[in-house]
Design a protein around this motif. Structure first.
Motif, mmCIF file in Angstrom:
data_model
loop_
_atom_site.group_PDB
_atom_site.id
_atom_site.type_symbol
_atom_site.label_atom_id
_atom_site.label_comp_id
_atom_site.label_asym_id
_atom_site.label_seq_id
_atom_site.Cartn_x
_atom_site.Cartn_y
_atom_site.Cartn_z
ATOM 1 N N GLU A 1 -7.236 5.855 -4.253
ATOM 2 C CA GLU A 1 -6.662 5.377 -2.992
ATOM 3 C C GLU A 1 -6.587 6.517 -1.978
ATOM 4 O O GLU A 1 -6.440 7.678 -2.350
ATOM 5 C CB GLU A 1 -5.232 4.868 -3.200
ATOM 6 C CG GLU A 1 -5.112 3.613 -3.985
ATOM 7 C CD GLU A 1 -3.650 3.186 -4.150
ATOM 8 O OE1 GLU A 1 -2.790 3.613 -3.356
ATOM 9 O OE2 GLU A 1 -3.381 2.431 -5.093
ATOM 10 N N ASN A 2 -6.643 6.135 -0.721
ATOM 11 C CA ASN A 2 -6.467 7.063 0.394
ATOM 12 C C ASN A 2 -5.101 6.844 1.026
ATOM 13 O O ASN A 2 -4.537 5.745 0.946
ATOM 14 C CB ASN A 2 -7.533 6.809 1.471
ATOM 15 C CG ASN A 2 -8.905 7.194 1.015
ATOM 16 O OD1 ASN A 2 -9.222 8.365 0.898
ATOM 17 N ND2 ASN A 2 -9.737 6.198 0.756
ATOM 18 N N PHE B 1 -6.021 11.883 -0.875
ATOM 19 C CA PHE B 1 -6.710 10.997 -1.800
ATOM 20 C C PHE B 1 -6.083 11.154 -3.181
ATOM 21 O O PHE B 1 -5.736 12.255 -3.599
ATOM 22 C CB PHE B 1 -8.202 11.329 -1.878
ATOM 23 C CG PHE B 1 -8.988 10.373 -2.724
ATOM 24 C CD1 PHE B 1 -9.259 9.088 -2.274
ATOM 25 C CD2 PHE B 1 -9.440 10.753 -3.977
ATOM 26 C CE1 PHE B 1 -9.982 8.196 -3.064
ATOM 27 C CE2 PHE B 1 -10.164 9.875 -4.771
ATOM 28 C CZ PHE B 1 -10.423 8.585 -4.307
ATOM 29 N N LYS C 1 -7.608 2.698 6.104
ATOM 30 C CA LYS C 1 -6.762 3.476 5.199
ATOM 31 C C LYS C 1 -5.300 3.298 5.600
ATOM 32 O O LYS C 1 -4.976 3.286 6.792
ATOM 33 C CB LYS C 1 -7.119 4.960 5.274
ATOM 34 C CG LYS C 1 -8.537 5.270 4.858
ATOM 35 C CD LYS C 1 -8.846 6.743 5.053
ATOM 36 C CE LYS C 1 -10.302 7.030 4.706
ATOM 37 N NZ LYS C 1 -10.634 8.421 4.951
ATOM 38 N N ASN D 1 -5.296 13.619 5.759
ATOM 39 C CA ASN D 1 -5.914 12.637 4.864
ATOM 40 C C ASN D 1 -5.737 13.086 3.414
ATOM 41 O O ASN D 1 -6.134 14.205 3.057
ATOM 42 C CB ASN D 1 -7.412 12.485 5.159
ATOM 43 C CG ASN D 1 -7.666 11.741 6.439
ATOM 44 O OD1 ASN D 1 -7.345 10.572 6.553
ATOM 45 N ND2 ASN D 1 -8.236 12.425 7.415
ATOM 46 N N ASN E 1 0.839 -1.195 0.000
ATOM 47 C CA ASN E 1 0.000 0.000 0.000
ATOM 48 C C ASN E 1 0.883 1.257 0.000
ATOM 49 O O ASN E 1 2.108 1.189 0.096
ATOM 50 C CB ASN E 1 -0.997 -0.018 1.163
ATOM 51 C CG ASN E 1 -0.339 0.091 2.523
ATOM 52 O OD1 ASN E 1 0.642 0.820 2.711
ATOM 53 N ND2 ASN E 1 -0.881 -0.624 3.497
#
Length: 167
Positions: free
Chosen positions: A74-75, A68, A24, A66, A2
Motif C-alpha cells: 500500500e501507498n 510505501f 493514493k 510518499n 484506507n
C-alpha cells in the motif's frame, strides 16, 4: 478504511483532513505534528519513504511525503502546509535514514528547512549558489557560473569572472 482514514481515526488532532492524491490515500498533517505522525506511519508498517518534495505556491509551501508498505503493498501520502515566510518542518531523518538526501534535495531546490536534520546542506547545487531554483521568487535573469577551483572546490560567480581564470 484506507491508511489515511486510519491515521485520522488514530490521531484526529494531528490529521487535518484526508482524501486521495493520484489514486493514493492522502492525509493533510499539522506541521507541528509531522514527526509524531510519521512515527505512527512507520508503526503502521509503512517502512519505505520513497519521495519528499516541496511545492511553492503564491501563499504557502507544501511538502509532500510518499510512503510505501512492502508488507501491505500500500501507498500513503502525507502533506504539510508551511508558511511562505518561514518554510520549516521537522526532519524525518531520525525515523528514515533515506530522508537525509530527500530533505537535502528539497532544501536545495525549494528552500524548505528541515529542523533537526544532521547535515542540511545543498546536494545538487554548489554551496555558493544564490537562491532555490524551484521557488517562484527565483531570479532567472541572473546567470550563475560554476567552475572547479585548484583544490577541487566549486566556485560560483554571477559575472563569469571565474571562467576567465581557467587555463
Amino acid at each position: 478504511m484506507n491508511a489515511a482514514e486510519e491515521l485520522k481515526q488514530t490521531m484526529p488532532a494531528s490529521v487535518v483532513s484526508t482524501g486521495m492524491q493520484v489514486g493514493k490515500p492522502l492525509a493533510l498533517i499539522k506541521k507541528e505534528d509531522m514527526l509524531k505522525v510519521a512515527a505512527k506511519v512507520k508503526e503502521m508498517g509503512f517502512n519505505h519513504l520513497s519521495v519528499i518534495t516541496g511545492i511553492d505556491y503564491v501563499d504557502r509551501f507544501e511538502v509532500i511525503y510518499n510512503f510505501f508498505s512492502y508488507g501491505k503493498k500500500e501507498n500513503l501520502v502525507l502533506k504539510v502546509i508551511l508558511d511562505h515566510e518561514a518554510p520549516e518542518v521537522e526532519s524525518l531523518t531520525s525515523l528514515w535514514k533515506g530522508a537525509d538526501w530527500l530533505e537535502r534535495e528539497t532544501y536545495d531546490l525549494v528552500g524548505v528547512r528541515f529542523t533537526g536534520h544532521p547535515n542540511l546542506i545543498r546536494i545538487l547545487l554548489p554551496e555558493g549558489w544564490k537562491g532555490h531554483p524551484l521557488r517562484k521568487d527565483y531570479d532567472m535573469s541572473v546567470e550563475q557560473f560554476v567552475t572547479v577551483g585548484e583544490d577541487g572546490e566549486d566556485i560560483v560567480s554571477t559575472d563569469g569572472s571565474n571562467l576567465l581564470r581557467r587555463k
